[in-house]
Motif scaffolding. Sequence first.
Motif, PDB file in Angstrom:
ATOM      1  N   ARG A   1      11.604  -4.793  -5.095  1.00  0.00           N
ATOM      2  CA  ARG A   1      11.398  -3.346  -5.156  1.00  0.00           C
ATOM      3  C   ARG A   1      11.126  -2.773  -3.769  1.00  0.00           C
ATOM      4  N   TYR A   2      10.663  -3.618  -2.834  1.00  0.00           N
ATOM      5  CA  TYR A   2      10.499  -3.146  -1.455  1.00  0.00           C
ATOM      6  C   TYR A   2      11.860  -2.831  -0.854  1.00  0.00           C
ATOM      7  N   ALA A   3      12.799  -3.785  -1.009  1.00  0.00           N
ATOM      8  CA  ALA A   3      14.131  -3.579  -0.463  1.00  0.00           C
ATOM      9  C   ALA A   3      14.832  -2.430  -1.181  1.00  0.00           C
ATOM     10  N   GLY A   4      14.593  -2.294  -2.480  1.00  0.00           N
ATOM     11  CA  GLY A   4      15.224  -1.247  -3.271  1.00  0.00           C
ATOM     12  C   GLY A   4      14.548   0.099  -3.122  1.00  0.00           C
ATOM     13  N   ARG A   5      13.480   0.151  -2.338  1.00  0.00           N
ATOM     14  CA  ARG A   5      12.728   1.379  -2.087  1.00  0.00           C
ATOM     15  C   ARG A   5      12.340   2.080  -3.401  1.00  0.00           C
ATOM     16  N   ASP A   6      11.755   1.319  -4.290  1.00  0.00           N
ATOM     17  CA  ASP A   6      11.202   1.840  -5.546  1.00  0.00           C
ATOM     18  C   ASP A   6      10.145   2.898  -5.227  1.00  0.00           C
ATOM     19  N   SER A   7      10.208   4.032  -5.926  1.00  0.00           N
ATOM     20  CA  SER A   7       9.335   5.142  -5.527  1.00  0.00           C
ATOM     21  C   SER A   7       7.852   4.848  -5.774  1.00  0.00           C
ATOM     22  N   ALA A   8       7.525   4.092  -6.834  1.00  0.00           N
ATOM     23  CA  ALA A   8       6.111   3.772  -7.069  1.00  0.00           C
ATOM     24  C   ALA A   8       5.577   2.888  -5.941  1.00  0.00           C
ATOM     25  N   VAL A   9       6.394   1.908  -5.506  1.00  0.00           N
ATOM     26  CA  VAL A   9       5.966   1.022  -4.420  1.00  0.00           C
ATOM     27  C   VAL A   9       5.811   1.820  -3.119  1.00  0.00           C
ATOM     28  N   ILE A  10       6.745   2.729  -2.834  1.00  0.00           N
ATOM     29  CA  ILE A  10       6.630   3.539  -1.612  1.00  0.00           C
ATOM     30  C   ILE A  10       5.382   4.420  -1.673  1.00  0.00           C
ATOM     31  N   ALA A  11       5.120   5.021  -2.848  1.00  0.00           N
ATOM     32  CA  ALA A  11       3.944   5.900  -2.973  1.00  0.00           C
ATOM     33  C   ALA A  11       2.668   5.115  -2.700  1.00  0.00           C
ATOM     34  N   VAL A  12       2.525   3.944  -3.348  1.00  0.00           N
ATOM     35  CA  VAL A  12       1.314   3.138  -3.165  1.00  0.00           C
ATOM     36  C   VAL A  12       1.210   2.661  -1.718  1.00  0.00           C
ATOM     37  N   GLU A  13       2.312   2.161  -1.151  1.00  0.00           N
ATOM     38  CA  GLU A  13       2.280   1.653   0.219  1.00  0.00           C
ATOM     39  C   GLU A  13       2.031   2.784   1.214  1.00  0.00           C
ATOM     40  N   GLY A  14       2.557   3.973   0.909  1.00  0.00           N
ATOM     41  CA  GLY A  14       2.337   5.124   1.790  1.00  0.00           C
ATOM     42  C   GLY A  14       0.863   5.510   1.832  1.00  0.00           C
ATOM     43  N   ILE A  15       0.238   5.604   0.657  1.00  0.00           N
ATOM     44  CA  ILE A  15      -1.196   5.935   0.589  1.00  0.00           C
ATOM     45  C   ILE A  15      -1.997   4.853   1.314  1.00  0.00           C
ATOM     46  N   THR A  16      -1.617   3.585   1.090  1.00  0.00           N
ATOM     47  CA  THR A  16      -2.323   2.464   1.708  1.00  0.00           C
ATOM     48  C   THR A  16      -2.195   2.503   3.232  1.00  0.00           C
ATOM     49  N   ALA A  17      -0.991   2.757   3.724  1.00  0.00           N
ATOM     50  CA  ALA A  17      -0.767   2.730   5.175  1.00  0.00           C
ATOM     51  C   ALA A  17      -1.410   3.931   5.872  1.00  0.00           C
ATOM     52  N   VAL A  18      -1.279   5.116   5.272  1.00  0.00           N
ATOM     53  CA  VAL A  18      -1.686   6.343   5.968  1.00  0.00           C
ATOM     54  C   VAL A  18      -3.181   6.635   5.776  1.00  0.00           C
ATOM     55  N   ILE A  19      -3.705   6.420   4.575  1.00  0.00           N
ATOM     56  CA  ILE A  19      -5.112   6.760   4.314  1.00  0.00           C
ATOM     57  C   ILE A  19      -5.997   5.534   4.450  1.00  0.00           C
ATOM     58  N   GLU A  20      -5.639   4.447   3.745  1.00  0.00           N
ATOM     59  CA  GLU A  20      -6.552   3.302   3.699  1.00  0.00           C
ATOM     60  C   GLU A  20      -6.567   2.502   4.999  1.00  0.00           C
ATOM     61  N   GLY A  21      -5.416   2.380   5.663  1.00  0.00           N
ATOM     62  CA  GLY A  21      -5.363   1.612   6.915  1.00  0.00           C
ATOM     63  C   GLY A  21      -6.374   2.123   7.940  1.00  0.00           C
ATOM     64  N   PRO A  22      -6.271   3.402   8.347  1.00  0.00           N
ATOM     65  CA  PRO A  22      -7.257   3.916   9.305  1.00  0.00           C
ATOM     66  C   PRO A  22      -8.692   3.860   8.758  1.00  0.00           C
ATOM     67  N   ALA A  23      -8.862   4.067   7.448  1.00  0.00           N
ATOM     68  CA  ALA A  23     -10.208   4.007   6.864  1.00  0.00           C
ATOM     69  C   ALA A  23     -10.806   2.609   7.019  1.00  0.00           C
ATOM     70  N   CYS A  24      -9.962   1.567   6.950  1.00  0.00           N
ATOM     71  CA  CYS A  24     -10.447   0.189   7.128  1.00  0.00           C
ATOM     72  C   CYS A  24     -11.001   0.003   8.545  1.00  0.00           C
ATOM     73  N   LEU A  25     -10.294   0.557   9.542  1.00  0.00           N
ATOM     74  CA  LEU A  25     -10.773   0.414  10.921  1.00  0.00           C
ATOM     75  C   LEU A  25     -12.076   1.192  11.096  1.00  0.00           C
ATOM     76  N   LEU A  26     -12.180   2.331  10.409  1.00  0.00           N
ATOM     77  CA  LEU A  26     -13.442   3.079  10.428  1.00  0.00           C
ATOM     78  C   LEU A  26     -14.567   2.245   9.812  1.00  0.00           C
ATOM     79  N   ALA A  27     -14.217   1.430   8.794  1.00  0.00           N
ATOM     80  CA  ALA A  27     -15.230   0.573   8.153  1.00  0.00           C
ATOM     81  C   ALA A  27     -15.750  -0.478   9.141  1.00  0.00           C
ATOM     82  N   VAL A  28     -14.855  -1.019   9.992  1.00  0.00           N
ATOM     83  CA  VAL A  28     -15.295  -1.983  11.020  1.00  0.00           C
ATOM     84  C   VAL A  28     -16.352  -1.313  11.900  1.00  0.00           C
ATOM     85  N   TYR A  29     -16.032  -0.090  12.352  1.00  0.00           N
ATOM     86  CA  TYR A  29     -16.962   0.683  13.189  1.00  0.00           C
ATOM     87  C   TYR A  29     -18.262   0.980  12.452  1.00  0.00           C
ATOM     88  N   ALA A  30     -18.136   1.389  11.186  1.00  0.00           N
ATOM     89  CA  ALA A  30     -19.318   1.773  10.398  1.00  0.00           C
ATOM     90  C   ALA A  30     -20.275   0.598  10.220  1.00  0.00           C
TER      91      ALA A  30
END
Lengths: 210, 210
Positions: B95-124
């Motif tokens: 589904r990654y190669a097929g660009r399934d919309s549910a996978v893109i939505a979840v990965e997009g939220i994870t990359a854009v919101i959760e990724g930077p938030a994780c680095l903030l957690a290291v700092y916190a």
Amino acid sequence: MEEAAAAHPYVPRDLKLPGYVPISMSMSTILAVYLGASLFVVTFVWFLLGRKKAHLDRLLMCWWAFTGLTHMVLEGYFVFSLTFQRQHFFKGDSRYAGRDSAVIAVEGITAVIEGPACLLAVYAIAKGKSYSYVLQLAISLGQLYGCLVYFITAFLEGDNFATNSFYYYSYYVGANGWWVLIPLLISYRCWNKICESANGVETKMKKKIR
Amino acid sequence: MEEAAAAHPYVPRDLKLPGYVPISMSMSTILAVYLGASLFVVTFVWFLLGRKKAHLDRLLMCWWAFTGLTHMVLEGYFVFSLTFQRQHFFKGDSRYAGRDSAVIAVEGITAVIEGPACLLAVYAIAKGKSYSYVLQLAISLGQLYGCLVYFITAFLEGDNFATNSFYYYSYYVGANGWWVLIPLLISYRCWNKICESANGVETKMKKKIR
């Protein structure tokens, strides 16, 4: 099977809905039942369960009772119903009728996990439980995550699932918008309350050390 | 177009991937780069950023740095790349190669919101911020929500996206399993810490009232 593809009111017109059965109730009947039942729940919570609480807590208890029952009854019915007898206001998003897997996943999580958690939030506020804020935050973040998946998948798939612009703006944007706005406000408040508590405990511990 | 449907290594075999370009690196190279880079990050965080902290906090800082960079680099690359040059280990889920919309939505939220938030957690954690626990809880719940959507949509669509059972168990079950287990443990810990703080402040306030 082929003629069945067009024998439904949903958009896109080539959406295949084998076994589609038109719903017997009118949209106004469904809305009236939903709004009437919601008004009953909100009145019950405001005047009975929340009568000893501050106004904001009462309002929050009403929200959690309303949204929890909406999740469990409306969305739970959608997830676990085996027929295509969808509510008319789902004309705002044919992915419900088409049983899109992302919509089912989000609605399933909402109905099974968040619905009961909302009712627990009513209880937690009423009893002033220590997990009240963190529970409200967790549910609100879940609602926001669900809305993000819901809107992003619709956007990626062409955002063409509403029968007409009235349904698009009243259901897809308008009705869903409340589940973005209110969880955002509650998340903001609960986040701050939790940080205040953490600060409070920290100050207390520092004082002990001195 | 028709012959392109089969000219890729993914399952289901009839998946259409127009413009598919085989990746030039071997799976072992990609894994070696990923594991090597991760080991470097974890070592850096453990010995430098976390050197004054307790062991559990150091471990958590390593986890947040590792998962945050994975979200931003690997998953961010997937979401924003326009070609089909997918990593070989995504043979575990076509589904990654097929660009399934549910996978893109979840990965997009994870990359854009959760990724930077994780680095903030290291700092916190490093700075002992008052929002440390609530931030870690929020990210962990987001990771769990994402995994739920990821697994439920795969199940609803037939759970037939892995090239073979090795990829199914090593990538789809094994690798993703860590992002269920660790967020569950962190959520449990943070939830309890937050409730303890709330209890602490409540007790303090009650004492004041007396």
